[in-house]
Design an enzyme around this catalytic site. Structure first.
Site, PDB file in Angstrom:
ATOM      1  N   ARG A   1       0.820  -1.209   0.000  1.00 27.07           N
ATOM      2  CA  ARG A   1       0.000   0.000   0.000  1.00 27.07           C
ATOM      3  C   ARG A   1       0.855   1.260   0.000  1.00 27.07           C
ATOM      4  NH1 ARG A   1      -5.181  -1.714   2.282  1.00 27.07           N
ATOM      5  NH2 ARG A   1      -5.541   0.220   3.365  1.00 27.07           N
TER       6      ARG A   1
ATOM      7  N   TRP B   1       1.059   6.813   5.216  1.00 27.78           N
ATOM      8  CA  TRP B   1       1.384   7.619   4.055  1.00 27.78           C
ATOM      9  C   TRP B   1       0.954   9.024   4.407  1.00 27.78           C
ATOM     10  CZ3 TRP B   1       4.325   6.628  -0.072  1.00 27.78           C
ATOM     11  CH2 TRP B   1       4.441   7.682  -0.987  1.00 27.78           C
TER      12      TRP B   1
ATOM     13  N   ASN C   1      -6.549   5.523   9.562  1.00 26.53           N
ATOM     14  CA  ASN C   1      -6.339   5.460   8.129  1.00 26.53           C
ATOM     15  C   ASN C   1      -7.414   6.317   7.475  1.00 26.53           C
ATOM     16  OD1 ASN C   1      -5.936   4.671   5.540  1.00 26.53           O
ATOM     17  ND2 ASN C   1      -6.684   2.582   5.784  1.00 26.53           N
ATOM     18  N   GLY C   2      -7.029   7.282   6.652  1.00 22.42           N
ATOM     19  CA  GLY C   2      -8.053   8.091   5.976  1.00 22.42           C
ATOM     20  C   GLY C   2      -7.885   9.566   6.285  1.00 22.42           C
TER      21      GLY C   2
ATOM     22  N   GLU D   1     -18.502  -3.000 -21.793  1.00 25.96           N
ATOM     23  CA  GLU D   1     -17.286  -3.782 -21.593  1.00 25.96           C
ATOM     24  C   GLU D   1     -17.520  -5.025 -20.738  1.00 25.96           C
ATOM     25  OE1 GLU D   1     -14.556  -1.604 -19.128  1.00 25.96           O
ATOM     26  OE2 GLU D   1     -12.859  -2.857 -19.645  1.00 25.96           O
TER      27      GLU D   1
ATOM     28  N   HIS E   1     -30.018  15.220 -32.380  1.00 26.53           N
ATOM     29  CA  HIS E   1     -29.455  15.309 -33.733  1.00 26.53           C
ATOM     30  C   HIS E   1     -29.306  13.929 -34.379  1.00 26.53           C
ATOM     31  CE1 HIS E   1     -28.836  19.572 -33.283  1.00 26.53           C
ATOM     32  NE2 HIS E   1     -28.300  19.341 -32.104  1.00 26.53           N
TER      33      HIS E   1
END
Ligand code: F6R
Length: 608
Positions: free
Chosen positions: A27, A74, A98-99, A487, A503
């Site tokens: 991570r 982080w 976290n966050g 997809e 159109h």
């Protein structure tokens, strides 16, 4: 992304926590720390940089105790140094987080006014300080104090806490960021994902959005956001076999859709200074003030992220934008400008058309930048400057979290470009940064519409096809909605600029071809709604995707509606991506297609 580990075990906790943290290394992190509880006393070790630094700190000064929490950080608010590393602690509680806590500044001010002294500059520290405040001034129990604190905090996050005097207690909660509880024999574990817990147990319980839990070695109590006791299923994880597993979801695509609050938070945290509400670009980035034009190029979904960004660069930076799909750009005779820059957007960093377009731009003297998820990829290596995104590994073929992280990074870059070019004021920057900081929470809100979208998707799966329409920044979202749906569900879908429908394509409208109308309440809302009414007047079935207010104003007589949280109007694509992705996902699941590996498609297209 930050990572969380918790252990209430029977042997020394710190080495186990370190093992779990190593499995969260993927991570990304810039500092780490561990706190343990032994004979009622909390202690912690923290270190900036690699996990080996923490390992050295622990071998120099081991931590005792069979219970504890750990964290890889982080940096979001504050530099990656020891003081800002988690766990954050007071003499009563240690917390890992976290966050993003959106309202941390006002909570901090409130506590400081009451004499609380903060150690770090992080948003996370408000959590232990708030809990301590409730423990000491209101005489709350740890459970009450944790609950009260989590109720005060706004944002998208996950927490875990251990308390002095409580050797057999860990409390955790999630709002937007994932948490998994691992059950052992007389032992309990906590992790950001099941993979980090694989060395200890494969019996995993995933907390749901808003859940919080009181964990003891022999007992687990889970509560929902309203405080009602709930039971969440225990699953057997296959995480130990692979690098990452589906964390309780049926498909990687679903897992990745649900990771978005967390990874968007991590992406914007690489650009935003939450304290000054400003954007900082990585060193060596373009001098946008000197660019006379920016050429943007990418493929598929990444190209649609670029199309949204075109609106942002034009609006905020008044910068002329040239944009084309990479497979065309290099075959055109582009009149490149002398002071031009070229920006490439790619999750994999290996898409052959994008790489060729990049080389063409370089040959023509352009400065090269890229927004890339895989930092060691070819496109990252061939760029003068890499704007990072922090989506983490994306396994599902269809791009979901990579798309919203691309958008989040591009929004930051375009805002910074506006400031550099003097076309965006400091107030406007601060307003947009506040808008961006809200996005992870709004995305988590949008995910709550999942059940309703699943019901709508069952009908869409029976249709002959579907059109998406949108205007302004919602036009590329219409294109993305159609791409995602065709997809993975193999149902014919097209996206149009709302005004273009009349159109020609309107001739195809009948009761078997629903129209999804992407209509955030912005400057274009009324025009988009009038395009929707043209469809409804021809017996077309309209699915209105808008906020509460938009649905109240225009939802009458539509076939169905999907409520999507209101954000800053220009940032709405990052939030509206969620219903679009869920609609495609559930339509495909209804049709029983291979969602993660649709036919004829590969994750990264490495041939031109
Ligand atoms: C659609 C999708 C593709 C990719 C495109 C570019 O869901 O995943 O359209 O966006 O192939 O891939 P990257 O971003 O790896 O260059």
């Amino acid at each position: 992304m930050c990572g969380i580990i918790g252990v209430l075990g029977s042997s020394e906790a710190a080495p186990q926590i370190l093992t779990g943290l190593k499995r969260l290394e993927y991570r990304g992190y810039d500092s780490a720390g561990i706190a343990t509880i032994s004979d009622g006393t909390l202690d912690r070790r923290r270190a900036p940089g690699k996990l080996t630094n923490l390992e050295t700190a622990l071998s120099d000064s081991p931590l005792k105790g069979t219970g504890g929490i750990g964290h890889t950080r982080w940096a979001t608010h504050g530099a990656p140094n020891e003081t800002n590393a988690h766990p954050h602690a007071t003499h009563r509680v240690a917390v890992v987080h976290n966050g993003i806590i959106e309202n941390y500044a006002e909570l901090r001010q409130e506590l400081e006014a009451k004499g609380v002294v903060f150690e770090s500059v992080t948003d996370a520290e408000v959590c232990p300080q708030l809990i301590t405040h409730y423990l000491e001034t209101e005489n709350c129990t740890p459970v009450e104090a944790f609950r009260k604190a989590i109720e005060r905090m706004r944002g998208a996050f996950a927490f875990a806490a251990i308390f002095s005097g409580e050797d057999d207690l860990m409390i955790c909660g999630r709002k937007g960021s994932p948490l998994a509880i691992g059950r052992g024999d007389g032992e309990m574990y906590l992790g950001s994902d099941a993979y980090s817990l694989a060395p200890f147990t494969n019996r995993i319980i995933y907390l749901e959005e808003g859940d919080w839990a009181v964990i003891k070695r022999e007992k687990l109590k889970i509560f929902d956001e309203a405080g009602n006791p709930v039971s969440r299923p225990e699953t057997v994880s296959s995480a130990s076999q692979g690098l990452v597993d589906k964390d309780g979801h049926r498909h990687f695509m679903a897992k990745e859709i649900h990771e978005q609050p967390e990874v968007i938070a991590h992406t914007i945290s690489r650009y935003i200074d939450g304290t000054s509400k400003t954007i900082n670009l990585p060193n060596g980035a373009f001098d946008f003030a000197k660019l006379d034009r920016l050429t943007i190029s990418a493929c598929g979904t990444a190209y649609y992220a670029g199309l949204v960004a075109k609106y942002w660069f034009e609006r905020w930076a008044r910068l002329p934008i040239e944009i084309d799909v990479a497979s065309e750009l290099r075959y055109r005779d582009v009149p490149w400008t002398k002071d031009g820059g070229a920006l490439f957007i790619t999750q994999s960093g290996e898409t052959a058309d994008t790489l060729s377009a990049l080389r063409e731009a370089r040959k023509n003297g352009q400065q090269i930048a890229s927004v890339v998820n895989v930092p060691e990829s070819s496109i990252a290596r061939e760029s003068d400057i890499v704007f990072p995104m922090a989506a983490g590994p994306e396994i599902g073929v269809a791009s979901t979290k990579a798309f919203t992280c691309q958008l989040a990074a591009l929004a930051c870059i375009a805002i910074a470009a506006g400031r550099q070019r003097g076309t965006l004021s400091a107030e406007e920057e601060s307003e947009l940064v506040s808008g961006l900081l809200e996005i992870p929470r709004l995305v988590a809100e949008a995910l709550k519409q999942s059940d309703k979208i699943e019901t709508i998707a069952r009908d869409i799966a029976k249709a002959t096809g579907i059109f998406y329409i949108g205007r302004g920044v919602s036009y590329p979202m219409a294109l993305e909605g159609a791409l995602k749906l065709k997809e993975i569900s193999y149902l014919h879908a097209e996206g149009y600029a709302s005004g273009e429908l009349k159109h020609g394509p309107i001739a195809l409208i009948d009761e078997n071809l629903p129209i999804a109308v992407i209509a955030p309440v912005d400057a274009h809302f009324e025009k988009t709604v009038s395009n929707m009414q043209e469809v409804m007047a021809r017996d077309g079935k309209a699915l209105l995707i808008s906020c509460k207010d938009g649905i109240a104003r225009a939802g009458e007589k539509t076939w169905a509606t999907i409520e999507t949280p209101k954000s800053h109007p220009l940032l709405s694509p990052i939030v509206y991506a969620v219903p679009i992705q869920l609609l495609a996902y559930f339509t495909a699941s209804t049709k029983g297609t291979d969602v993660d590996q649709p036919r004829n498609l590969a994750k990264s297209v490495t041939v031109e």
